[in-house]
Design an enzyme around this catalytic site. Sequence first.
Site, PDB file in Angstrom:
ATOM      1  N   GLY A  31       0.820  -1.216   0.000  1.00 41.62           N
ATOM      2  CA  GLY A  31       0.000   0.000   0.000  1.00 41.62           C
ATOM      3  C   GLY A  31       0.852   1.263   0.000  1.00 41.62           C
ATOM      4  O   GLY A  31       2.030   1.231  -0.338  1.00 41.62           O
ATOM      5  N   LEU A  33       0.495   3.691  -2.101  1.00 38.06           N
ATOM      6  CA  LEU A  33       0.892   3.576  -3.503  1.00 38.06           C
ATOM      7  C   LEU A  33       1.433   4.891  -4.056  1.00 38.06           C
ATOM      8  O   LEU A  33       0.912   5.965  -3.767  1.00 38.06           O
ATOM      9  CB  LEU A  33      -0.309   3.113  -4.340  1.00 38.06           C
ATOM     10  CG  LEU A  33      -0.922   1.783  -3.888  1.00 38.06           C
ATOM     11  CD1 LEU A  33      -2.092   1.405  -4.789  1.00 38.06           C
ATOM     12  CD2 LEU A  33       0.111   0.659  -3.861  1.00 38.06           C
ATOM     13  N   HIS A  34       2.469   4.759  -4.882  1.00 31.86           N
ATOM     14  CA  HIS A  34       3.068   5.928  -5.544  1.00 31.86           C
ATOM     15  C   HIS A  34       3.196   5.630  -7.035  1.00 31.86           C
ATOM     16  O   HIS A  34       2.747   4.576  -7.503  1.00 31.86           O
ATOM     17  CB  HIS A  34       4.405   6.295  -4.892  1.00 31.86           C
ATOM     18  CG  HIS A  34       5.352   5.132  -4.783  1.00 31.86           C
ATOM     19  ND1 HIS A  34       5.855   4.457  -5.878  1.00 31.86           N
ATOM     20  CD2 HIS A  34       5.858   4.498  -3.691  1.00 31.86           C
ATOM     21  CE1 HIS A  34       6.661   3.491  -5.484  1.00 31.86           C
ATOM     22  NE2 HIS A  34       6.656   3.485  -4.154  1.00 31.86           N
ATOM     23  N   GLY A  36       5.574   4.669  -8.839  1.00 29.47           N
ATOM     24  CA  GLY A  36       6.280   3.420  -9.173  1.00 29.47           C
ATOM     25  C   GLY A  36       5.328   2.227  -9.161  1.00 29.47           C
ATOM     26  O   GLY A  36       5.327   1.411 -10.094  1.00 29.47           O
ATOM     27  N   HIS A  37       4.503   2.153  -8.112  1.00 28.80           N
ATOM     28  CA  HIS A  37       3.518   1.055  -8.063  1.00 28.80           C
ATOM     29  C   HIS A  37       2.563   1.144  -9.261  1.00 28.80           C
ATOM     30  O   HIS A  37       2.226   0.127  -9.872  1.00 28.80           O
ATOM     31  CB  HIS A  37       2.651   1.155  -6.795  1.00 28.80           C
ATOM     32  CG  HIS A  37       3.376   0.951  -5.504  1.00 28.80           C
ATOM     33  ND1 HIS A  37       3.526   1.945  -4.572  1.00 28.80           N
ATOM     34  CD2 HIS A  37       3.959  -0.156  -4.979  1.00 28.80           C
ATOM     35  CE1 HIS A  37       4.185   1.465  -3.526  1.00 28.80           C
ATOM     36  NE2 HIS A  37       4.463   0.206  -3.740  1.00 28.80           N
ATOM     37  N   GLY A 147       8.907  -3.940  -8.288  1.00 30.62           N
ATOM     38  CA  GLY A 147       9.797  -2.830  -8.615  1.00 30.62           C
ATOM     39  C   GLY A 147      11.254  -3.277  -8.574  1.00 30.62           C
ATOM     40  O   GLY A 147      11.602  -4.292  -7.972  1.00 30.62           O
ATOM     41  N   LYS A 149      13.590  -1.119  -7.497  1.00 30.25           N
ATOM     42  CA  LYS A 149      14.265  -0.235  -6.540  1.00 30.25           C
ATOM     43  C   LYS A 149      14.971  -1.064  -5.471  1.00 30.25           C
ATOM     44  O   LYS A 149      16.119  -0.821  -5.146  1.00 30.25           O
ATOM     45  CB  LYS A 149      13.212   0.684  -5.897  1.00 30.25           C
ATOM     46  CG  LYS A 149      13.811   1.771  -5.039  1.00 30.25           C
ATOM     47  CD  LYS A 149      12.728   2.644  -4.448  1.00 30.25           C
ATOM     48  CE  LYS A 149      11.948   1.811  -3.459  1.00 30.25           C
ATOM     49  NZ  LYS A 149      11.353   2.517  -2.364  1.00 30.25           N
TER      50      LYS A 149
HETATM   51  O1  PAF Z   1       8.178  -4.420  -1.994  1.00 25.50           O
HETATM   52  C1  PAF Z   1       7.174  -4.517  -1.255  1.00 25.50           C
HETATM   53  O2  PAF Z   1       6.298  -3.647  -1.246  1.00 25.50           O
HETATM   54  C2  PAF Z   1       7.039  -5.729  -0.340  1.00 25.50           C
HETATM   55  O3  PAF Z   1       8.278  -6.160   0.114  1.00 25.50           O
HETATM   56  C3  PAF Z   1       6.259  -6.891  -0.980  1.00 25.50           C
HETATM   57  C4  PAF Z   1       6.985  -7.455  -2.195  1.00 25.50           C
HETATM   58  C5  PAF Z   1       4.873  -6.430  -1.379  1.00 25.50           C
HETATM   59  C6  PAF Z   1       6.106  -8.030   0.038  1.00 25.50           C
HETATM   60  O4  PAF Z   1       5.457  -7.612   1.189  1.00 25.50           O
END
Ligand code: PAF
Length: 160
Positions: A31, A33-34, A36-37, A147, A149
């Site tokens: 969550g 979210l930015h 990149g997501h 990602g 990163k």
């Molecule tokens: O990169 C993330 O946001 C977390 O490490 C992931 C891959 C969702 C696992 O909880």
Amino acid sequence: MQIVRQLDPLRDALTEIRKDGSKIGLVPTMGALHRGHMRLVEVAMEQCDKVVASIFVNPAQFGEGEDLDAYPRPEAEDAALLEAAGVELLWAPTAEQIYPEGYATNVTVGGISDGLCGAARPGHFDGVATVVAKLFNQIRPDAAYFGEKDYQQLAIIRQM
Ligand code: PAF
């Protein structure tokens, strides 16, 4: 977009989504979210028929002194972004759906998890590998998007 928090309705929703043979892309997140997501969601939308996103702030990847409670959880805003992007289903499980009482199985990806960030954060990558393995088993996606990163995380997940 459906928001699902329990395993039984998740299985029903996935059966429905798969009925027409759709290729399913998964974007796992914690969550907050930015861009990149949202770029991962866009790529998943381009490459798959339907996209499932997950939001789960995974306690198993937080170590001592890392404040799990302070981690941001803007779920309504996140859900609105995912819905606007065309995501089909948001898997936002309760902790019990991931770590039921008595759970005792963890995933360790040996070697690659030990150095770099893994050396400074003992158990962190076991927590990541464990939750990602669980998400893969729960959703059984055709493709999953992470990602770059956190490159060590990506390498560990690829290895797994
Ligand atoms: O990169 C993330 O946001 C977390 O490490 C992931 C891959 C969702 C696992 O909880």
